[in-house]
Design a protein around this motif. Structure first.
Motif, PDB file in Angstrom:
ATOM      1  N   THR A 326       0.831  -1.208   0.000  1.00  0.00           N
ATOM      2  CA  THR A 326       0.000   0.000   0.000  1.00  0.00           C
ATOM      3  C   THR A 326       0.863   1.255   0.000  1.00  0.00           C
ATOM      4  N   GLN A 327       1.935   1.242   0.786  1.00  0.00           N
ATOM      5  CA  GLN A 327       2.852   2.394   0.831  1.00  0.00           C
ATOM      6  C   GLN A 327       3.480   2.648  -0.531  1.00  0.00           C
ATOM      7  N   ILE A 328       3.840   1.564  -1.221  1.00  0.00           N
ATOM      8  CA  ILE A 328       4.463   1.694  -2.545  1.00  0.00           C
ATOM      9  C   ILE A 328       3.487   2.311  -3.546  1.00  0.00           C
ATOM     10  N   ILE A 329       2.258   1.786  -3.585  1.00  0.00           N
ATOM     11  CA  ILE A 329       1.273   2.305  -4.542  1.00  0.00           C
ATOM     12  C   ILE A 329       0.919   3.751  -4.236  1.00  0.00           C
ATOM     13  N   LEU A 330       0.744   4.077  -2.951  1.00  0.00           N
ATOM     14  CA  LEU A 330       0.453   5.458  -2.569  1.00  0.00           C
ATOM     15  C   LEU A 330       1.589   6.391  -2.995  1.00  0.00           C
ATOM     16  N   THR A 331       2.815   5.954  -2.791  1.00  0.00           N
ATOM     17  CA  THR A 331       3.976   6.763  -3.170  1.00  0.00           C
ATOM     18  C   THR A 331       3.991   7.010  -4.673  1.00  0.00           C
ATOM     19  N   LEU A 332       3.785   5.946  -5.460  1.00  0.00           N
ATOM     20  CA  LEU A 332       3.770   6.093  -6.917  1.00  0.00           C
ATOM     21  C   LEU A 332       2.611   6.981  -7.367  1.00  0.00           C
ATOM     22  N   ALA A 333       1.437   6.812  -6.739  1.00  0.00           N
ATOM     23  CA  ALA A 333       0.264   7.604  -7.118  1.00  0.00           C
ATOM     24  C   ALA A 333       0.474   9.083  -6.820  1.00  0.00           C
ATOM     25  N   LEU A 334       1.068   9.390  -5.683  1.00  0.00           N
ATOM     26  CA  LEU A 334       1.333  10.782  -5.312  1.00  0.00           C
ATOM     27  C   LEU A 334       2.371  11.403  -6.238  1.00  0.00           C
ATOM     28  N   VAL A 364      12.937   3.426  -6.378  1.00  0.00           N
ATOM     29  CA  VAL A 364      14.028   3.659  -7.331  1.00  0.00           C
ATOM     30  C   VAL A 364      14.764   2.346  -7.598  1.00  0.00           C
ATOM     31  N   GLU A 365      15.076   1.606  -6.523  1.00  0.00           N
ATOM     32  CA  GLU A 365      15.820   0.345  -6.632  1.00  0.00           C
ATOM     33  C   GLU A 365      15.080  -0.670  -7.488  1.00  0.00           C
ATOM     34  N   TRP A 366      13.751  -0.683  -7.344  1.00  0.00           N
ATOM     35  CA  TRP A 366      12.954  -1.660  -8.084  1.00  0.00           C
ATOM     36  C   TRP A 366      12.555  -1.188  -9.482  1.00  0.00           C
ATOM     37  N   GLY A 367      13.018   0.000  -9.863  1.00  0.00           N
ATOM     38  CA  GLY A 367      12.773   0.481 -11.219  1.00  0.00           C
ATOM     39  C   GLY A 367      11.454   1.181 -11.431  1.00  0.00           C
ATOM     40  N   PHE A 368      10.738   1.494 -10.353  1.00  0.00           N
ATOM     41  CA  PHE A 368       9.468   2.204 -10.481  1.00  0.00           C
ATOM     42  C   PHE A 368       9.676   3.706 -10.638  1.00  0.00           C
ATOM     43  N   LEU A 369      10.780   4.228 -10.120  1.00  0.00           N
ATOM     44  CA  LEU A 369      11.104   5.652 -10.193  1.00  0.00           C
ATOM     45  C   LEU A 369      12.523   5.840 -10.706  1.00  0.00           C
ATOM     46  N   THR A 370      12.746   6.972 -11.346  1.00  0.00           N
ATOM     47  CA  THR A 370      14.110   7.335 -11.741  1.00  0.00           C
ATOM     48  C   THR A 370      14.836   7.879 -10.514  1.00  0.00           C
ATOM     49  N   LYS A 371      16.115   8.142 -10.648  1.00  0.00           N
ATOM     50  CA  LYS A 371      16.889   8.686  -9.528  1.00  0.00           C
ATOM     51  C   LYS A 371      16.450  10.104  -9.170  1.00  0.00           C
ATOM     52  N   SER A 380       4.756   3.331 -14.160  1.00  0.00           N
ATOM     53  CA  SER A 380       3.464   3.673 -14.770  1.00  0.00           C
ATOM     54  C   SER A 380       2.639   2.415 -15.031  1.00  0.00           C
ATOM     55  N   ALA A 381       3.328   1.350 -15.468  1.00  0.00           N
ATOM     56  CA  ALA A 381       2.626   0.093 -15.734  1.00  0.00           C
ATOM     57  C   ALA A 381       2.065  -0.498 -14.448  1.00  0.00           C
ATOM     58  N   GLU A 382       2.821  -0.377 -13.364  1.00  0.00           N
ATOM     59  CA  GLU A 382       2.350  -0.903 -12.076  1.00  0.00           C
ATOM     60  C   GLU A 382       1.127  -0.133 -11.594  1.00  0.00           C
ATOM     61  N   LEU A 409       5.658  -8.189 -14.573  1.00  0.00           N
ATOM     62  CA  LEU A 409       5.882  -6.760 -14.733  1.00  0.00           C
ATOM     63  C   LEU A 409       4.743  -6.093 -15.468  1.00  0.00           C
ATOM     64  N   ARG A 410       3.641  -6.803 -15.653  1.00  0.00           N
ATOM     65  CA  ARG A 410       2.406  -6.193 -16.164  1.00  0.00           C
ATOM     66  C   ARG A 410       2.602  -5.148 -17.246  1.00  0.00           C
ATOM     67  N   GLU A 411       2.737  -5.554 -18.426  1.00  0.00           N
ATOM     68  CA  GLU A 411       2.764  -4.640 -19.568  1.00  0.00           C
ATOM     69  C   GLU A 411       3.986  -3.750 -19.596  1.00  0.00           C
ATOM     70  N   ALA A 412       4.950  -4.013 -18.708  1.00  0.00           N
ATOM     71  CA  ALA A 412       6.134  -3.158 -18.679  1.00  0.00           C
ATOM     72  C   ALA A 412       6.974  -3.410 -19.923  1.00  0.00           C
ATOM     73  N   LYS A 413       7.480  -2.352 -20.474  1.00  0.00           N
ATOM     74  CA  LYS A 413       8.358  -2.444 -21.627  1.00  0.00           C
ATOM     75  C   LYS A 413       9.733  -1.942 -21.236  1.00  0.00           C
ATOM     76  N   PRO A 414      10.786  -2.333 -21.933  1.00  0.00           N
ATOM     77  CA  PRO A 414      12.124  -1.859 -21.573  1.00  0.00           C
ATOM     78  C   PRO A 414      12.196  -0.333 -21.567  1.00  0.00           C
ATOM     79  N   ASP A 415      12.846   0.254 -20.540  1.00  0.00           N
ATOM     80  CA  ASP A 415      12.976   1.693 -20.429  1.00  0.00           C
ATOM     81  C   ASP A 415      13.955   2.224 -21.480  1.00  0.00           C
TER      82      ASP A 415
END
Length: 415
Positions: A326-334, A364-371, A380-382, A409-415
């Protein structure tokens, strides 16, 4: 999903004083007044003391590093600190407490006293210069509850800076200054860091402010308008938005800071008979009962609606996620809505500053956010998957877990 205790600030309105306070608002303004109360972060005695003790233990450690510890208070910055104390016959020095703010200062003085008791030779409670010299103090630690505008702390530092011995020891690099505060605003901490003594600052939780909350712009504007409109009816119209317009939204059980809007605390006068929720910044017994033992997380669905993530709020994603998920999704949503500041994340997720940084760094470590803390294609896919999936098999490991192997990785494509 594991949940922290429910947000209880809205219960302030169920007290007799809360009902009288709310009745002063007219029409739609009453709805905004309720939102103001619902948005408050309430800090109990136990929460405050626990976190201050923890911070002091991290700063005042080491057998060869004696520390002098002072509770910050209102003080004349143009006069030496030791000219503004009470000297007892036995040579002990006691601070002159400002009666108007004794709740705040008394709580901090108590925290300092309790911390120093076990090791009085290494942890000096408001010592004299002679005691500091004899103990070979290497660190001056100031304790405060909240750094709002930064004025109170800088005034206190100014008074200490006028003590020639301290200035000399600092120039010779014998001592350093540290400010330990439960909370602090970004601007206030910046102001304190500019002081000549270049203090280090340790803040447990970023201070939430109405101007930085993760809410829609129209609601933020409405809150500001109501605070100004009704603040003009109080005895402190020049502080309608709080001291130096800080617009803080944190209230302590030992007292309401003056950097919160004056409609919450302005004292009643014959000319301005405003009924404050925290009269003259004090907290009544009925209101004290509302303060939770620990800081609670706000309802994630309400948070999502407030930042414009309606589709995600309507999904079932939180019903099957762990606390960390929940913390991860809230962080990404915000962050997707431009809310990257730790203050906003801390307010919404209910974690302290350090834990919010840990969650963001994991993203960032898991690739959901850039540095630079922007959403990646994977992030975005998540989020998109969370919006439309009624059932999610993606499980986030707990913060601190070493290994992470994505199974989907649900529809994730290479960055």
């Amino acid at each position: 999903m594991g949940m922290k205790s429910e947000i209880r600030s809205k219960n302030l309105l169920y007290t007799n004083l809360g009902q009288k306070w709310l009745a002063q608002f007219v029409g739609a303004d009453q709805d905004i007044a309720e939102r103001i109360i619902d948005s408050l972060t309430l800090v109990s005695h136990s929460e405050f003391l626990r976190e201050i003790q923890k911070a002091l233990e991290q700063e005042a450690t080491g057998p060869k590093q004696p520390a002098a510890i002072f509770a910050v208070r209102e003080i004349d910055p143009s006069t030496s600190y030791f000219a503004q104390v009470i000297r007892k016959p036995n040579g002990e020095v006691l601070p002159l407490l400002d009666v108007s703010d004794v709740g705040s200062e008394g709580e901090m003085a108590f925290a300092v006293r309790q911390f120093c008791k076990p090791k009085p030779k290494l942890r000096l409670n408001h010592p004299t210069i002679a005691k500091m010299r004899k103990a070979k103090v290497r660190k001056i630690i100031l304790v405060d509850d909240v750094i709002g505008s930064g004025k109170r702390v800088t005034d206190f530092l100014d008074a200490l800076w006028k003590v020639a011995s301290l200035t000399s020891w600092h120039s010779l690099k014998y001592i350093k200054f540290v400010v330990v505060s439960y909370s602090g605003t970004r601007s206030g901490c910046r102001q304190v860091r500019r002081h000549k003594c270049k203090p280090e600052i340790r803040v447990t939780r970023p201070c939430p402010t109405f101007s930085r909350m993760p809410i829609k712009e129209e609601l933020r504007d409405a809150i500001r308008f109501v605070c100004q409109k009704y603040g003009n009816q109080t005895s402190k119209p020049h502080m309608s938005l709080g001291f130096r317009e800080s617009m803080a939204s944190m209230v302590f059980e030992h007292g309401c800071p003056n950097n919160t809007p004056s409609i919450l605390w302005a004292p009643s006068t014959p000319k301005n008979p405003w009924v404050a929720l925290f009269p003259n910044r004090t907290i009544g017994s009925a209101e004290k009962s509302v303060f939770p033992v620990e800081i609670a997380r706000r309802d994630p669905l309400v948070t999502l609606l407030e930042v414009g993530q309606e589709k995600l709020a309507k999904s079932d994603t939180f019903d099957r996620r762990s606390e960390t998920g929940t913390q991860i999704i809230l962080t990404l949503a915000l962050i997707a809505k431009g809310q990257r500041r730790i203050e906003a994340l801390s307010y919404a997720i209910g974690l302290d500053g350090k834990k919010c940084v840990d969650v963001r760094n994991k993203c960032v470590e898991w690739g959901f956010l850039t540095k630079s803390y922007r959403l990646t294609k994977r992030g975005s896919a998540e989020l998109e998957a969370a919006r439309k999936d009624k059932f999610s098999t993606f499980e986030i490991p707990e913060v601190g877990e070493i290994y992470y192997y994505p199974k989907k990785l649900r529809e994730a494509k290479p960055d």
